[in-house]
Design a protein around this motif. Structure first.
Motif, PDB file in Angstrom:
ATOM      1  N   GLU A  12       0.829  -1.204   0.000  1.00 27.75           N
ATOM      2  CA  GLU A  12       0.000   0.000   0.000  1.00 27.75           C
ATOM      3  C   GLU A  12       0.866   1.258   0.000  1.00 27.75           C
ATOM      4  OE1 GLU A  12      -2.597  -0.278   3.295  1.00 27.75           O
ATOM      5  OE2 GLU A  12      -3.733  -1.992   2.490  1.00 27.75           O
ATOM      6  N   LEU A  13       1.992   1.206   0.726  1.00 22.17           N
ATOM      7  CA  LEU A  13       2.888   2.366   0.776  1.00 22.17           C
ATOM      8  C   LEU A  13       3.529   2.614  -0.586  1.00 22.17           C
ATOM      9  CD1 LEU A  13       4.276   4.534   2.521  1.00 22.17           C
ATOM     10  CD2 LEU A  13       6.032   2.864   3.088  1.00 22.17           C
ATOM     11  N   ILE A  14       3.968   1.541  -1.257  1.00 23.38           N
ATOM     12  CA  ILE A  14       4.585   1.691  -2.580  1.00 23.38           C
ATOM     13  C   ILE A  14       3.564   2.191  -3.589  1.00 23.38           C
ATOM     14  CG2 ILE A  14       5.628   0.393  -4.485  1.00 23.38           C
ATOM     15  CD1 ILE A  14       6.928  -1.382  -2.285  1.00 23.38           C
ATOM     16  N   ARG A  15       2.320   1.703  -3.470  1.00 21.61           N
ATOM     17  CA  ARG A  15       1.277   2.146  -4.388  1.00 21.61           C
ATOM     18  C   ARG A  15       1.005   3.643  -4.192  1.00 21.61           C
ATOM     19  NH1 ARG A  15      -2.355  -1.209  -2.960  1.00 21.61           N
ATOM     20  NH2 ARG A  15      -1.728  -2.899  -4.364  1.00 21.61           N
ATOM     21  N   GLY A  16       1.017   4.094  -2.923  1.00 23.53           N
ATOM     22  CA  GLY A  16       0.808   5.529  -2.662  1.00 23.53           C
ATOM     23  C   GLY A  16       1.945   6.386  -3.172  1.00 23.53           C
ATOM     24  N   VAL A  17       3.187   5.916  -3.028  1.00 21.90           N
ATOM     25  CA  VAL A  17       4.338   6.674  -3.545  1.00 21.90           C
ATOM     26  C   VAL A  17       4.272   6.772  -5.061  1.00 21.90           C
ATOM     27  CG1 VAL A  17       6.859   6.626  -3.801  1.00 21.90           C
ATOM     28  CG2 VAL A  17       5.824   6.146  -1.584  1.00 21.90           C
ATOM     29  N   ARG A  18       3.865   5.677  -5.715  1.00 17.19           N
ATOM     30  CA  ARG A  18       3.807   5.685  -7.178  1.00 17.19           C
ATOM     31  C   ARG A  18       2.714   6.623  -7.679  1.00 17.19           C
ATOM     32  NH1 ARG A  18       2.632  -0.011  -9.754  1.00 17.19           N
ATOM     33  NH2 ARG A  18       0.520   0.592  -9.131  1.00 17.19           N
ATOM     34  N   SER A  19       1.624   6.708  -6.960  1.00 17.84           N
ATOM     35  CA  SER A  19       0.556   7.613  -7.382  1.00 17.84           C
ATOM     36  C   SER A  19       0.953   9.089  -7.190  1.00 17.84           C
ATOM     37  CB  SER A  19      -0.724   7.300  -6.599  1.00 17.84           C
ATOM     38  OG  SER A  19      -0.498   7.510  -5.213  1.00 17.84           O
ATOM     39  N   GLN A  20       1.819   9.370  -6.214  1.00 23.38           N
ATOM     40  CA  GLN A  20       2.251  10.756  -5.952  1.00 23.38           C
ATOM     41  C   GLN A  20       3.672  11.000  -6.446  1.00 23.38           C
ATOM     42  OE1 GLN A  20       0.115  12.934  -4.699  1.00 23.38           O
ATOM     43  NE2 GLN A  20      -1.481  11.366  -4.357  1.00 23.38           N
ATOM     44  N   LEU A  21       4.152  10.207  -7.413  1.00 16.85           N
ATOM     45  CA  LEU A  21       5.542  10.292  -7.845  1.00 16.85           C
ATOM     46  C   LEU A  21       5.842  11.598  -8.577  1.00 16.85           C
ATOM     47  CD1 LEU A  21       8.010   8.387  -7.667  1.00 16.85           C
ATOM     48  CD2 LEU A  21       7.500   7.607  -9.954  1.00 16.85           C
ATOM     49  N   GLY A  22       4.863  12.142  -9.273  1.00 18.79           N
ATOM     50  CA  GLY A  22       5.078  13.401 -10.005  1.00 18.79           C
ATOM     51  C   GLY A  22       5.312  14.581  -9.079  1.00 18.79           C
ATOM     52  N   GLU A  23       4.730  14.576  -7.877  1.00 15.89           N
ATOM     53  CA  GLU A  23       4.915  15.657  -6.910  1.00 15.89           C
ATOM     54  C   GLU A  23       6.154  15.412  -6.047  1.00 15.89           C
ATOM     55  OE1 GLU A  23       1.344  15.920  -4.716  1.00 15.89           O
ATOM     56  OE2 GLU A  23       0.090  16.487  -6.435  1.00 15.89           O
ATOM     57  N   LEU A  24       6.498  14.167  -5.826  1.00 18.13           N
ATOM     58  CA  LEU A  24       7.647  13.874  -4.963  1.00 18.13           C
ATOM     59  C   LEU A  24       8.967  14.118  -5.688  1.00 18.13           C
ATOM     60  CD1 LEU A  24       6.398  10.582  -3.263  1.00 18.13           C
ATOM     61  CD2 LEU A  24       6.613  12.818  -2.183  1.00 18.13           C
ATOM     62  N   ILE A  25       9.053  13.791  -6.963  1.00 15.46           N
ATOM     63  CA  ILE A  25      10.280  13.962  -7.738  1.00 15.46           C
ATOM     64  C   ILE A  25      10.091  15.197  -8.610  1.00 15.46           C
ATOM     65  CG2 ILE A  25      11.823  12.930  -9.458  1.00 15.46           C
ATOM     66  CD1 ILE A  25      10.866  10.178  -8.420  1.00 15.46           C
ATOM     67  N   MET A  26      10.976  16.115  -8.484  1.00  7.54           N
ATOM     68  CA  MET A  26      10.887  17.365  -9.232  1.00  7.54           C
ATOM     69  C   MET A  26      11.388  17.131 -10.664  1.00  7.54           C
ATOM     70  SD  MET A  26       9.606  19.413  -7.068  1.00  7.54           S
ATOM     71  CE  MET A  26       9.769  20.979  -7.945  1.00  7.54           C
ATOM     72  N   GLY A  27      10.716  17.719 -11.616  1.00 11.39           N
ATOM     73  CA  GLY A  27      11.111  17.634 -13.013  1.00 11.39           C
ATOM     74  C   GLY A  27      10.642  16.376 -13.729  1.00 11.39           C
ATOM     75  N   LEU A  28       9.795  15.568 -13.108  1.00 16.40           N
ATOM     76  CA  LEU A  28       9.281  14.329 -13.735  1.00 16.40           C
ATOM     77  C   LEU A  28       7.932  14.635 -14.363  1.00 16.40           C
ATOM     78  CD1 LEU A  28       9.945  11.301 -14.121  1.00 16.40           C
ATOM     79  CD2 LEU A  28       8.579  10.853 -12.081  1.00 16.40           C
ATOM     80  N   ALA A  29       7.861  14.577 -15.658  1.00 13.83           N
ATOM     81  CA  ALA A  29       6.625  14.899 -16.383  1.00 13.83           C
ATOM     82  C   ALA A  29       5.788  13.625 -16.609  1.00 13.83           C
ATOM     83  CB  ALA A  29       6.964  15.551 -17.720  1.00 13.83           C
ATOM     84  N   GLY A  30       4.558  13.866 -17.053  1.00 18.56           N
ATOM     85  CA  GLY A  30       3.671  12.718 -17.328  1.00 18.56           C
ATOM     86  C   GLY A  30       4.065  11.933 -18.557  1.00 18.56           C
ATOM     87  N   GLN A  31       4.795  12.585 -19.480  1.00 12.83           N
ATOM     88  CA  GLN A  31       5.230  11.868 -20.687  1.00 12.83           C
ATOM     89  C   GLN A  31       6.279  10.812 -20.358  1.00 12.83           C
ATOM     90  OE1 GLN A  31       6.607  14.933 -23.303  1.00 12.83           O
ATOM     91  NE2 GLN A  31       4.540  15.790 -23.673  1.00 12.83           N
ATOM     92  N   ASP A  32       7.073  11.054 -19.300  1.00 10.02           N
ATOM     93  CA  ASP A  32       8.092  10.074 -18.930  1.00 10.02           C
ATOM     94  C   ASP A  32       7.506   8.863 -18.200  1.00 10.02           C
ATOM     95  OD1 ASP A  32       9.970  11.780 -19.978  1.00 10.02           O
ATOM     96  OD2 ASP A  32      10.256  12.846 -18.079  1.00 10.02           O
ATOM     97  N   MET A  33       6.332   9.018 -17.644  1.00 11.39           N
ATOM     98  CA  MET A  33       5.719   7.915 -16.880  1.00 11.39           C
ATOM     99  C   MET A  33       5.189   6.795 -17.801  1.00 11.39           C
ATOM    100  SD  MET A  33       5.955   8.475 -13.656  1.00 11.39           S
ATOM    101  CE  MET A  33       4.718   7.399 -12.985  1.00 11.39           C
ATOM    102  N   ALA A  34       4.737   7.149 -18.998  1.00  8.88           N
ATOM    103  CA  ALA A  34       4.142   6.149 -19.911  1.00  8.88           C
ATOM    104  C   ALA A  34       5.157   5.097 -20.340  1.00  8.88           C
ATOM    105  CB  ALA A  34       3.519   6.838 -21.121  1.00  8.88           C
ATOM    106  N   PRO A  35       6.373   5.456 -20.846  1.00 11.57           N
ATOM    107  CA  PRO A  35       7.336   4.409 -21.208  1.00 11.57           C
ATOM    108  C   PRO A  35       7.838   3.616 -20.013  1.00 11.57           C
ATOM    109  CG  PRO A  35       8.287   6.596 -21.532  1.00 11.57           C
ATOM    110  CD  PRO A  35       6.851   6.804 -21.257  1.00 11.57           C
ATOM    111  N   MET A  36       7.884   4.234 -18.833  1.00 13.68           N
ATOM    112  CA  MET A  36       8.308   3.503 -17.646  1.00 13.68           C
ATOM    113  C   MET A  36       7.300   2.394 -17.313  1.00 13.68           C
ATOM    114  SD  MET A  36       9.707   6.600 -15.247  1.00 13.68           S
ATOM    115  CE  MET A  36       9.844   5.556 -13.799  1.00 13.68           C
TER     116      MET A  36
END
Length: 512
Positions: A2-26
């Motif tokens: 549950e903790l990992i799932r929450g971090v992954r859902s808030q990954l764009g706010e936690l890591i600076m400079g990570l856009a939504g376009q980079d999440m799709a290939p990952m």
């Protein structure tokens, strides 16, 4: 989790400079890695190589056959006897390349290519060959074609080794059961090993015979029993009558082996070895059953009868007494009668005034039944006359029970019975009259062919006879009696009655 799932859902706010376009290939790469892990994907499990290799192997076989036949036909003009001496196509091409012109054959050594017997036969045929001469340029082209045949055969052997290694790596259990070539053709026909694993055993059995299957369903005839699996070694070992049963058993076991190879985690061949042993045991069982049927023993055990010396005294080597030939049973016609029996047969004698009576046997029951039938007829006549009298006189039930009638009624009953008798007599007399009068008329007209005037006179006479009445009838009866007397040679009517009584007695004697 549950903790990992929450971090992954808030990954764009936690890591600076990570856009939504980079999440799709990952996410796409993660899904691919997870699928590979679940399927245990490895380059050794690629069945596409098997499909391509078996297709190329079949094409090479066709090309080799066409090239080898061309070499035989081309070089046959120069040395036609060599085609009958060497049967193998590869050996033929190697011998032609080494020999060249047939005149060199007697001096060369073919020990590396041919056996000693074949080499000696070839050298003898070179001397007496009937082939034509060939130029050097033609021989160069023939040798080039021989080089192509030898090269293709070597490449085919190399490709077959490659296919064997791939089959042992991808489908080891299937290879143990049906062999490398048959297993590879099954995989190529299905498209992949996974698609083949999805097929049931009944489909694996007729895979490759789809055209025959649909033709049988269309024409409502028998469906095929085997397809590609027919070329397996186990089915080749079975007799023709058992090929259908063994193919069904082998298809069931090969379907299990295919699923183990496609979806199993280990690459052991234990399942394939066990299944092959079961199929071989089933084959031996079926062959033993057929042998027992041929020998006449149940379940493979012969039944021996107990020894009986009394029964086998005459023929001790046989289980039962020998049957003798009956020559009398051959003839189906009746045996000829001897002369004594022919003399004893009754001879029929005809007399001019007596009727011939057949000497037929009469049963005692029929002879006893005849007088009983006559009595029944008489009783019926009495009942009919009594019923007629009762209807006309209206007799009551009391009078019938007491069987007493008054004097007047009794006289009237007698009068009724007398009238009935008179009416019957008149009918009989009229019948006699017509017989006596019509017969001579018909005979005269037929024999003499009388004219119409004579016929009219005869008709008038008949009318006169009818008017005179009973006297004419009595005269006609007397004339008929006289005719009988003249025919029988009797002087009086009493003698006629005596003759008739004698006839009746003879009839009774014959019936008895």
């Amino acid at each position: 989790m549950e903790l990992i799932r929450g971090v992954r859902s808030q990954l764009g706010e936690l890591i600076m400079g990570l856009a939504g376009q980079d999440m799709a290939p990952m996410s796409l790469g993660l899904s691919h890695s997870l699928s590979r892990y679940t399927l245990k994907f490895s380059p050794d499990k690629v069945d596409t190589m098997i499909v391509q290799a078996i297709g190329l192997l079949d094409d090479l076989d066709k090309e080799l056959n066409t090239y080898a036949m061309r070499v035989r036909e081309w070089y046959g003009w120069h040395f036609p006897e060599l085609g009958k001496i060497i049967q193998d196509n590869i050996q033929y091409a190697k011998a032609v390349k080494l020999m060249g012109n047939r005149t060199n054959g007697s001096n060369l050594d073919f020990s590396g290519i041919l056996a000693e017997e074949v080499e000696s036969e070839l050298k003898e045929a070179v001397v007496i060959s009937m082939g034509t001469e060939v130029s050097d340029q033609d021989m160069v082209n023939i040798k080039a074609l021989c080089d192509q045949v030898i090269a293709l055969s070597e490449y085919r052997a190399q490709l077959f080794d490659y296919l064997r290694s791939r089959m042992n790596a991808i489908a080891p259990n299937l290879t143990v059961l049906v062999g490398e070539l048959v297993g590879a053709r099954l995989i190529a026909h299905a498209g992949s090993l996974i698609n083949l694993a999805k097929h049931p055993a009944s489909t694996v059995q007729i895979l490759g015979a789809e055209k025959a299957l649909f033709r049988a369903l269309k024409t409502k005839s028998q469906t095929p029993k085997y397809g590609i699996i027919y070329h397996a070694s186990l089915i080749g070992q079975a007799p023709p009558k058992l090929k259908g049963k063994i193919s069904r058993v082998l298809a069931a076991k090969s379907a299990l082996s295919i699923r183990c190879d496609a979806l199993g985690e280990t690459s052991n061949i234990t399942i394939g070895v066990e299944n092959r042993a079961k199929v071989e045991a089933r084959l031996r069982q079926l062959e033993g059953r057929t042998l027992s049927k041929i020998s006449g023993a149940a379940k493979g055990k012969a039944k021996l009868e107990a020894y009986d010396k009394d029964r086998k005294r005459g023929t001790p080597a046989l289980l039962t007494a020998a049957k003798t030939y009956n020559p009398a049973a051959d003839s189906t016609l009746e045996a000829p009668r001897p002369k004594d029996t022919l003399e004893q047969l009754p001879v029929k004698k005809k007399r001019h005034h007596e009727e011939v009576v057949d000497d037929k046997p009469v049963k005692v029951e029929e002879a006893l039944e005849e007088p009983a039938k006559e009595k029944k007829k008489k009783k019926k006549k009495k009942r009919d006359s009594e019923s007629i009298v009762e209807k006309e006189l209206n007799i009551t039930d009391d009078e019938r029970e007491n069987s007493v009638l008054p004097a007047e009624r009794a006289k009237s009953a007698e009068d009724i019975i007398m009238k009935k008798k008179k009416s019957k007599k008149e009918v009989l007399v009229s019948a006699v009259k017509t017989e006596v009068i019509e017969e001579p008329l018909s005979k005269k007209t037929k024999s003499k062919g009388l004219s119409e005037h004579h016929i009219q006179e005869q008709q008038l006479k008949l009318e006169d006879l009818g008017s005179n009445g009973q006297q004419n009838v009595d005269d006609a009866v007397k004339k008929s009696k006289k005719r009988k007397e003249t025919h029988l040679g009797v002087s009086s009517v009493d003698d006629v009655t005596v003759v008739e009584e004698k006839k009746k007695k003879k009839h009774k004697i014959a019936e008895s």
